[in-house]
Design an enzyme around this catalytic site. Sequence first.
Site, short mmCIF file in Angstrom:
data_model
loop_
_atom_site.label_atom_id
_atom_site.label_comp_id
_atom_site.label_asym_id
_atom_site.label_seq_id
_atom_site.Cartn_x
_atom_site.Cartn_y
_atom_site.Cartn_z
N CYS A 44 4.90 -0.07 11.38
CA CYS A 44 5.44 0.69 10.26
C CYS A 44 6.25 1.90 10.75
O CYS A 44 7.24 2.30 10.12
CB CYS A 44 4.33 1.15 9.32
SG CYS A 44 3.01 2.07 10.14
N HIS B 288 0.21 4.28 7.53
CA HIS B 288 1.47 3.71 7.03
C HIS B 288 2.52 4.81 6.84
O HIS B 288 2.23 5.88 6.30
CB HIS B 288 1.23 2.98 5.71
CG HIS B 288 2.47 2.32 5.17
ND1 HIS B 288 3.13 1.33 5.86
CD2 HIS B 288 3.18 2.53 4.02
CE1 HIS B 288 4.17 0.93 5.16
NE2 HIS B 288 4.23 1.66 4.04
N ASN C 69 10.50 1.59 1.56
CA ASN C 69 9.17 1.21 2.05
C ASN C 69 9.21 -0.22 2.61
O ASN C 69 9.66 -1.16 1.94
CB ASN C 69 8.16 1.30 0.90
CG ASN C 69 6.72 1.24 1.37
OD1 ASN C 69 6.42 0.72 2.46
ND2 ASN C 69 5.82 1.77 0.56
#
EC number: 3.4.19.12
Length: 341
Positions: free
Chosen positions: A14, A104, A119
């Site tokens: 991420c 994240h 995202n």
Amino acid sequence: MESIFHEKQEGSLCAQHCLNNLLQGEYFSPVELSSIAHQLDEEERMRMAEGGVTSEDYRTFLQVISNALKVWGLELILFNSPEYQRLGIDPINERSFICNYKEHWFTVRKLGKQWFNLNSLLTGPELISDTYLALFLAQLQQEGYSIFVVKGDLPDCEADQLLQMIRVQQMQRPKLIGEELAQLKEQRVQKTDLERVSEANDGSAILDEDEEDLQRALALSRQQIDMEDEEADLRRAIQLSMQGGSRNISQDTPQTSSTHLTSEELRKRREAYFEKQQQQQQQQQEDPPGQLSHPCETPTTSSGAVGSDLGDAMSEEDMLQAAVTMSLETVKNNFKTEGKK
């Protein structure tokens, strides 16, 4: 939307996705980020600790991202820090944000004149209106996210140049990748269930059609048997009636055996009668005038004369008609008797 660079989540990368989505290109790989992590010094660790964040993973990722952005002259400032809040800057006037919750990380960036949520857990970029941006950031903070403002000039990108000239509209918001996978799985399950139901219905439909064909065949067979039985009963009734009619005729007319004539015999008698008539006419022409014919030669004499022959012929026709009538009556009586049974 196609011009916007958007890396989707793969494994635990991420941080890589966050940086590449921020810079709008494949600028960092896992190897490069790992190299940056080893270059961290104690001073940077102390600086991160001053922010009140004590998670080891959090500090590591944040330090890696901060050092990676320094290469591009970019700096991270905590959004809710007193230092930034004293500046009183409206979020709309910023260029980008990096958001973090646990392990994240993702980017919220302005491209052209519009904001987008990049995202990596989404199936694509999500358009955020100017009026919704502040509310969106406040909601993230309430859910436990840490938000950082990215300060500095971001590298030029194609999406930013294109969206400076046009504005996009998003008819349908992107879904979370997990949600999309779950939906696809559910659709596959529903499709499988529908196929099973369809196959079961097709099988039962075939059985129903076979059963209907069998019922029709049995019905036709029963009808054929009934028709054959009726025809057999009719033949027996006619045979019995003819036998009964013959007996009745013989009983009612005992003299038939002596007077019964065939059609050939009747024809011969009629020919003899006409010949005799011609002979009488010839004889009258040959006899002198005034001479009378013999009364015994008239056709209205006793039973032995020709008149008797004609009478016998007519009697034979009457007898034949009577026999036919009696036969029909016998048939009717037999049908009535069979119906009562």
